[in-house]
Write a protein that holds these residues in place. Sequence first.
Motif, short mmCIF file in Angstrom:
data_model
loop_
_atom_site.label_atom_id
_atom_site.label_comp_id
_atom_site.label_asym_id
_atom_site.label_seq_id
_atom_site.Cartn_x
_atom_site.Cartn_y
_atom_site.Cartn_z
N VAL A 187 0.94 -1.11 0.38
CA VAL A 187 -0.03 0.28 0.15
C VAL A 187 1.12 1.24 0.14
O VAL A 187 1.79 1.44 0.41
CB VAL A 187 -0.94 -0.03 0.97
N ILE A 188 0.65 2.26 -0.98
CA ILE A 188 1.16 3.27 -0.49
C ILE A 188 0.24 4.42 0.08
O ILE A 188 -0.61 4.59 -0.74
CB ILE A 188 1.54 3.60 -2.47
N ASP A 189 1.37 5.36 0.56
CA ASP A 189 0.45 6.48 1.28
C ASP A 189 0.43 7.63 -0.24
O ASP A 189 0.77 7.25 -0.89
CB ASP A 189 1.37 6.60 2.35
N GLU A 190 -0.77 7.81 0.33
CA GLU A 190 -1.55 9.81 -0.09
C GLU A 190 -0.18 10.59 -0.97
O GLU A 190 0.13 11.14 -1.60
CB GLU A 190 -1.82 10.04 0.23
N GLU A 191 1.20 10.30 -0.01
CA GLU A 191 2.70 11.00 -0.33
C GLU A 191 3.47 10.18 -0.89
O GLU A 191 4.32 10.37 -1.53
CB GLU A 191 3.14 11.93 0.45
N GLY A 192 3.01 9.12 -0.97
CA GLY A 192 3.92 7.58 -1.86
C GLY A 192 5.59 7.98 -0.72
O GLY A 192 6.47 8.09 -1.87
N SER A 193 5.57 8.17 0.59
CA SER A 193 6.65 8.53 0.70
C SER A 193 7.63 6.85 1.12
O SER A 193 8.59 6.95 1.84
CB SER A 193 6.45 9.61 2.48
N ASN A 194 6.80 5.67 0.96
CA ASN A 194 7.07 4.68 1.48
C ASN A 194 7.68 4.17 0.27
O ASN A 194 8.11 3.16 0.38
CB ASN A 194 6.12 3.85 2.30
N ILE A 195 8.08 4.88 -0.87
CA ILE A 195 8.61 4.40 -1.47
C ILE A 195 9.77 5.25 -2.77
O ILE A 195 9.41 6.36 -2.25
CB ILE A 195 7.93 3.27 -3.08
N SER A 196 11.25 5.16 -3.20
CA SER A 196 11.02 6.12 -4.02
C SER A 196 11.05 7.28 -4.83
O SER A 196 9.58 6.40 -5.67
CB SER A 196 12.70 5.58 -4.27
N ALA A 197 11.57 8.85 -5.38
CA ALA A 197 11.30 9.65 -6.17
C ALA A 197 10.96 8.42 -7.79
O ALA A 197 10.11 8.40 -8.47
CB ALA A 197 11.58 10.54 -6.70
N GLY A 198 12.07 7.79 -7.96
CA GLY A 198 12.44 6.97 -9.15
C GLY A 198 10.85 6.42 -9.42
O GLY A 198 10.21 5.85 -10.20
N GLU A 199 11.10 4.93 -8.16
CA GLU A 199 9.47 4.07 -8.39
C GLU A 199 8.44 4.76 -8.68
O GLU A 199 8.11 3.74 -9.15
CB GLU A 199 9.71 3.77 -7.59
N LYS A 200 7.66 5.79 -7.89
CA LYS A 200 7.39 6.78 -8.38
C LYS A 200 7.21 6.54 -10.14
O LYS A 200 5.67 6.76 -10.02
CB LYS A 200 6.63 7.78 -6.57
#
Length: 679
Positions: free
Chosen positions: A556-569
């Motif tokens: 599960v990706i949180d609203e800010e996407g903070s649990n994955i890197s910018a490149g992965e997003k």
Amino acid sequence: MSARGEAVNQKVVDPKAAGPVPRRLPAAAGQAGGGPRWMAAGVPTEKSMTFGPSARRLIGRLRPQRLQLLAVIGLAVTSVVLTVIGPKVLGHATDLIFSGVVGKRLPAGADLAQVVEHERAAGHGGFADLLAHMRVVPGVGIDFNALGRVLALALVLYVAASVLMWVQGYLLNGVVQRTILDLRAEVEEKLNRLPLPYFDNQPRGELLSRVTNDIDNVSQSLQQTLSQLLTSLLTVVGVLIMMFVLSPLLAVIALVAVPLSMVVTKQVAKRSQKQFIAQWSHTGALNAQIEEAFTGHEVVKVFGRQREVQAAFTAKNDELFKASFGAQFVSGIIMPSMMFIGNLSYVAVAVVGGLRVASGAMSLGDVQAFIQYSRQFTQPLTQVASMANLLQSGVASAERVFDLLDAEEQSPDPAEPARVDDRHGRVEFERVSFRYSPDKPLIEDLSLVAEPGHTIAIVGPTGAGKTTLVNLIMRFYELDSGRITLDGVDISTMRRDELRGGIGMVLQDTWLFNGTIRDNIAYGNPDASEEEILAAAKATFVDRFVHSLPDGYDTVIDEEGSNISAGEKQLITIARAFLSRPSLLILDEATSSVDTRTEVLVQRAMAALRSDRTSFVIAHRLSTIRDADLILVMENGRIVEQGTHAELLAAEGAYHRLYNAQFSQTDADAVEVAGAAQR
């Protein structure tokens, strides 16, 4: 989310597109190029409506629930009638008690007329007048059977009134909540019909405040005021009738307080309404500031600007405090003023009523009932006055919501839209002109052709109009002149959702919602199978890092996407576009957040995806667009050069200068790093 986020890095769908022709918004929406600013300062500039029209419009929204409202009014009328009859019944009980007490003291068997004459002859004229107007049986005490029946009737009246009032409150609660449900739905639909410039001119916190805080405040205000207001007004009418029935003289004395109360209320309300509008405006501005500060919390920390942010928050918070204090204090004056006026009226009624009882003009029970009525008469007026601050606050919030609902919408789709049955992705600009602000030219007389299967790279300095160019293809903005065709069809004659349904867009600023990685990829094509989702993930190399996560594709990706890197997003958003299988791709610095090795792999995936599809690629790193079929060099909204990479370098023009500036700096940095390593 800003309107530019409407693209959300995927196939874009415009769910509703209807409404009047849009206006061109002020210059805050756009600078020299590159699209409007994300966070334009300020609040809506529409002229504020007055209290009356806003209140009438708010009440008008209850019209769909008119059957329930009629039931509410019927129950309220019945309840008030029963309540109003109560004091008269209790007054009769008082007369029974008083008559019994007085009758017990009189000679048993005597005639009442003789007793009256005897008292008058003895010089007790006041008591004689009192006896003459009473139903007294000399020598007989209190009739407890009759008293019991009267008290039982009063109990039944009050219990029935309470039950009816409870049912009325239950129905009214449903009316209000359904109305707010419809209002929220209408606001959501309105947001989907608003043009992009509207969002570019609105701080996100201010817009969120209108959609959440203001609607909640309207709900609370309606819930707490409608029932009391209806009951209070009906009570005033019913009590007024009973007061005139009992004693026109005392009724006139009691009514003297009404115009005085109205004058006080009007003067105070006039001043407090401005304060409430300011209160909710400052609330929206403060929300916008907080949202901005916390969204960029890491940047604030890095640059050590906590004190400045705190100072700005304190200043805006102080403004909100002053406006809120002023609104509540000024409106709070109404209730004590009304109570003071009501007490003066009560004293006058008690004195005059006592004199009339002594003169025999009224019975003691009638005076007692009238005093109760006088309190019931001033009490609803006081309640209405006490609700004034809540009512004004709710209307001020409703006004802000109505401003949103009244905002001009994007132009409607054609009644008979054109369609592209066989899409190849041929895009042609024909003498296109566009500007965000009428006095600031941006794109003027632009013509170009993008052939199917070609990759069109757009380069140029910041503000040159690169992003604006692709936004025009998506029809996020309407042209000033000229036209854009897709496979020979003018896009202005197509439905927006039809147009955007065949376009995939990946932005530099990624957008992911709170959900699993699988759900975020499937957003590009909700009907895709599990195999298609996995194929898109593998083609864009999402599959490479997903297996290192605890729950794989179910992470599960949180609203800010903070649990994955910018490149992965970034890779997930590319997979989302890949899954939509569009005929036209728009990539706005789509690989800016991935490492060099991943970028090479993504470029290969994109090469496969671009087969027989037109691609518009906005790039600052010129090394990524060397293989483009056509490179457009833009400056100040104009295409100053176009050609292949080799052709433009040979021409030694604007592209040559950009290329040399970029790679000369890269070479210089490499030499400096190597020298430092040797030292």
